[in-house]
Design a protein around this motif. Structure first.
Motif, short mmCIF file in Angstrom:
data_model
loop_
_atom_site.label_atom_id
_atom_site.label_comp_id
_atom_site.label_asym_id
_atom_site.label_seq_id
_atom_site.Cartn_x
_atom_site.Cartn_y
_atom_site.Cartn_z
N SER A 10 -3.80 19.20 -10.75
CA SER A 10 -3.90 20.51 -10.09
C SER A 10 -5.18 20.64 -9.29
N PHE A 11 -6.30 20.17 -9.84
CA PHE A 11 -7.58 20.34 -9.14
C PHE A 11 -7.60 19.58 -7.82
N GLU A 12 -6.81 18.50 -7.72
CA GLU A 12 -6.78 17.74 -6.47
C GLU A 12 -6.12 18.54 -5.35
N LYS A 13 -5.15 19.34 -5.71
CA LYS A 13 -4.44 20.14 -4.71
C LYS A 13 -5.14 21.47 -4.41
N GLU A 14 -6.05 21.87 -5.29
CA GLU A 14 -6.71 23.16 -5.12
C GLU A 14 -7.95 23.04 -4.25
N VAL A 15 -7.75 22.50 -3.05
CA VAL A 15 -8.82 22.32 -2.07
C VAL A 15 -8.28 22.70 -0.70
N GLU A 16 -9.13 22.57 0.32
CA GLU A 16 -8.68 22.85 1.68
C GLU A 16 -7.51 21.93 2.04
N PHE A 17 -6.63 22.42 2.91
CA PHE A 17 -5.41 21.70 3.23
C PHE A 17 -5.71 20.28 3.72
N ASP A 18 -6.71 20.14 4.58
CA ASP A 18 -7.04 18.84 5.14
C ASP A 18 -7.44 17.84 4.05
N ARG A 19 -8.04 18.31 2.98
CA ARG A 19 -8.60 17.42 1.95
C ARG A 19 -7.63 17.13 0.81
N ALA A 20 -6.58 17.89 0.69
CA ALA A 20 -5.64 17.71 -0.42
C ALA A 20 -4.83 16.43 -0.25
N PRO A 21 -4.47 15.79 -1.35
CA PRO A 21 -3.64 14.59 -1.26
C PRO A 21 -2.21 14.94 -0.86
N PHE A 22 -1.54 13.98 -0.26
CA PHE A 22 -0.13 14.14 0.06
C PHE A 22 0.71 13.95 -1.20
N GLY A 23 1.83 14.68 -1.30
CA GLY A 23 2.78 14.39 -2.37
C GLY A 23 3.19 15.59 -3.19
N VAL A 24 4.44 15.54 -3.66
CA VAL A 24 5.00 16.59 -4.52
C VAL A 24 5.80 15.93 -5.64
N VAL A 25 5.95 16.64 -6.76
CA VAL A 25 6.82 16.15 -7.83
C VAL A 25 8.25 16.58 -7.54
N GLY A 26 9.22 15.86 -8.13
CA GLY A 26 10.60 16.20 -7.80
C GLY A 26 11.65 15.82 -8.81
N LEU A 27 11.30 15.08 -9.85
CA LEU A 27 12.33 14.59 -10.78
C LEU A 27 13.09 15.73 -11.45
N GLU A 28 12.41 16.81 -11.80
CA GLU A 28 13.06 17.87 -12.56
C GLU A 28 13.73 18.92 -11.71
N THR A 29 13.55 18.85 -10.38
CA THR A 29 14.15 19.83 -9.49
C THR A 29 15.14 19.22 -8.50
N MET A 30 15.20 17.89 -8.44
CA MET A 30 15.95 17.24 -7.36
C MET A 30 17.42 17.62 -7.34
N LEU A 31 18.08 17.57 -8.49
CA LEU A 31 19.51 17.87 -8.52
C LEU A 31 19.78 19.29 -8.06
N ALA A 32 19.03 20.25 -8.59
CA ALA A 32 19.28 21.65 -8.25
C ALA A 32 18.98 21.94 -6.78
N VAL A 33 17.88 21.40 -6.27
CA VAL A 33 17.54 21.65 -4.86
C VAL A 33 18.57 21.00 -3.94
N ALA A 34 19.01 19.79 -4.30
CA ALA A 34 20.04 19.13 -3.49
C ALA A 34 21.34 19.91 -3.53
N ALA A 35 21.68 20.44 -4.70
CA ALA A 35 22.91 21.24 -4.82
C ALA A 35 22.80 22.52 -4.00
N GLU A 36 21.66 23.18 -4.05
CA GLU A 36 21.46 24.40 -3.26
C GLU A 36 21.57 24.11 -1.77
N THR A 37 21.01 22.98 -1.36
CA THR A 37 20.92 22.64 0.06
C THR A 37 22.23 22.11 0.62
N LEU A 38 22.97 21.36 -0.20
CA LEU A 38 24.13 20.64 0.32
C LEU A 38 25.46 21.13 -0.23
N VAL A 39 25.53 21.43 -1.53
CA VAL A 39 26.81 21.87 -2.11
C VAL A 39 27.04 23.35 -1.87
#
Length: 426
Positions: free
Chosen positions: A313-342
């Motif tokens: 969390s502390f890595e992302k809690e900085v200015e946008f330019d300085r924050a690392p790239f990347g998001v988590v997705g294992l626990e949300t992937m199915l539901a987000v894909a279903a919302e978006t596509l199904v």
């Protein structure tokens, strides 16, 4: 231990053979079975699957488990528990660890760690170049012998076209797919947001889609020359979709993936400078999102992968330019894909399950993606109607950097089974 299970009354979806029917599914000794092949007195443990989908276990072909080297972000134990909660029975682990997975002993360590602490199947990948520096070939044959399922410098991209040609020639001989992070670094250098309206309005350094499209184009030509199996990771631009579509029409051995966040979001999400929306490649325009959705529907893009990239969390809690790239997705992937596509009727459930299970299994040449008798009993029981709110604090992952916090979604995994063993249950 695996047992004898009868999953009763569920909608059985098996895209590998076109099966879509309400019925019972039987598991014995870690495999799917025809009950007629067993003694009549066999005692089954009943699992009521009424009103739910029984699908082959999901397979995520793009996951960062952060071990070795960064256990504060994720471990093989925490990452595979998060995967199980998302319905995944197998994950493909990227090699941008510390040290990078560019030597057989590192691959051996990952495989042993997965055997000891993982609750789903973990398939390691090996680096294309030593140290992921793009300067010298990694020992590709030795990595294959150590058990990698693919080769990639994910997070980096070999900029030298001559070296990339040699990589493809070796990969073709070894019959290993190359999972390519498509980014021309001289074009993307310093960029933190898609180059367009929103990067201009927000005063953020632009990252042109051209950075991705140059490498997609280059590598398609190299794959056409060498006969290598090229897989383009996390496509994000309309131009990339067009290039892959044209290459497939010519018969080039190219496949592609897209993430749920690139299907669901655009760069407008950056309006509040929220670093939860900072990822590589960056979120694109509405035209890009529409092209990606069209690509996953028509088969230009073969499957969906999370690019699960945990950060503290502390890595992302900085200015946008300085924050690392990347998001988590294992626990949300199915539901987000279903919302978006199904939910939008772009795909039906069999089509979504195919793109989350059967197709990645086939492209990577790993077990799974099928409910056929004799196949490993890897499955997910999904309630397609269950509504829930994404709460990062409830994640099993060690990290919370999701762009979907607070989203109201529909569709959730109720049970995950790996090799006939129940590894997660809601």
């Amino acid at each position: 231990m695996s047992g004898f299970y009868r999953l009763s009354g569920g909608r059985i979806l098996d895209p590998s053979c076109g099966r879509d029917e309400v019925g019972d599914l039987f598991v014995a000794d870690g495999r799917f079975v025809d009950p007629a092949s067993l003694p009549a007195e066999t005692s089954w443990e009943w699992i009521d699957a009424s009103g739910r989908i029984v699908a082959p276990g999901l397979i995520d072909a793009h996951v960062h488990l952060r071990e070795p080297g960064e256990p504060q972000k994720e471990t093989i134990a925490s990452g595979t528990h998060a995967a199980a909660a998302g319905g995944f029975t197998a994950v493909v682990a990227m090699p941008n660890t510390r040290p990078p997975a560019d030597q057989p002993n590192t691959i051996g360590w990952i495989r042993e760690r997965a055997r000891e602490h993982g609750i789903v199947r973990v398939y390691p990948t090996g680096c294309l170049s030593e140290g992921r520096k793009g300067e010298k070939l990694a020992p590709l044959a030795s990595l294959r012998a150590a058990g990698v399922v693919a080769l990639t410098d994910d997070g980096s991209c070999i900029q030298d076209a001559g070296l990339m040609r040699r990589v493809m020639e070796y990969a073709a001989m070894l019959d290993l797919p190359i999972l390519e992070h498509c980014e021309a670094s001289s074009v993307s250098a310093g960029g933190v947001a898609h180059e367009g309206y929103w990067s201009t309005v927000l005063g953020l350094r632009g990252w042109p889609s051209l950075a991705e499209e140059i490498i997609v184009s280059r590598d398609i030509l190299l794959a056409e020359l060498t006969g290598a199996r090229l897989h383009c990771q996390h496509l994000s631009s309309a131009g990339s979709v067009r290039l892959v579509r044209e290459a497939k029409r010519r018969g080039v051995r190219v496949t592609a993936e897209v993430t749920p966040h690139h299907l669901a979001l655009t760069d407008e999400a950056l309006a509040d400078y929220d670093t939860s929306f900072k990822m590589n490649p960056p979120l694109g325009s509405e035209a890009d999102r529409e092209a990606l959705r069209e690509g996953i529907v028509d088969g230009t893009i073969d499957f969906i992968a999370s690019d699960h990239a945990p950060h503290c969390s502390f890595e992302k809690e900085v200015e946008f330019d300085r924050a690392p790239f990347g998001v988590v997705g294992l626990e949300t992937m199915l539901a987000v894909a279903a919302e978006t596509l199904v939910k939008t009727k772009l795909l039906d459930w069999p089509g979504l399950v195919a793109r989350l299970s059967t197709i990645p299994a086939r492209i990577l040449g790993v077990p799974g993606g099928s409910l056929a008798a004799g196949a490993p009993a890897d499955l997910a029981v999904i309630d397609p109607n269950l509504q829930w709110t994404v709460n990062p604090e409830a994640f099993l992952s060690r990290s919370r950097n999701t762009p979907f916090a607070g989203w109201e979604v529909q569709g959730r995994v109720m049970l995950t089974m790996v090799g006939g063993k129940i590894v997660w249950r809601l």
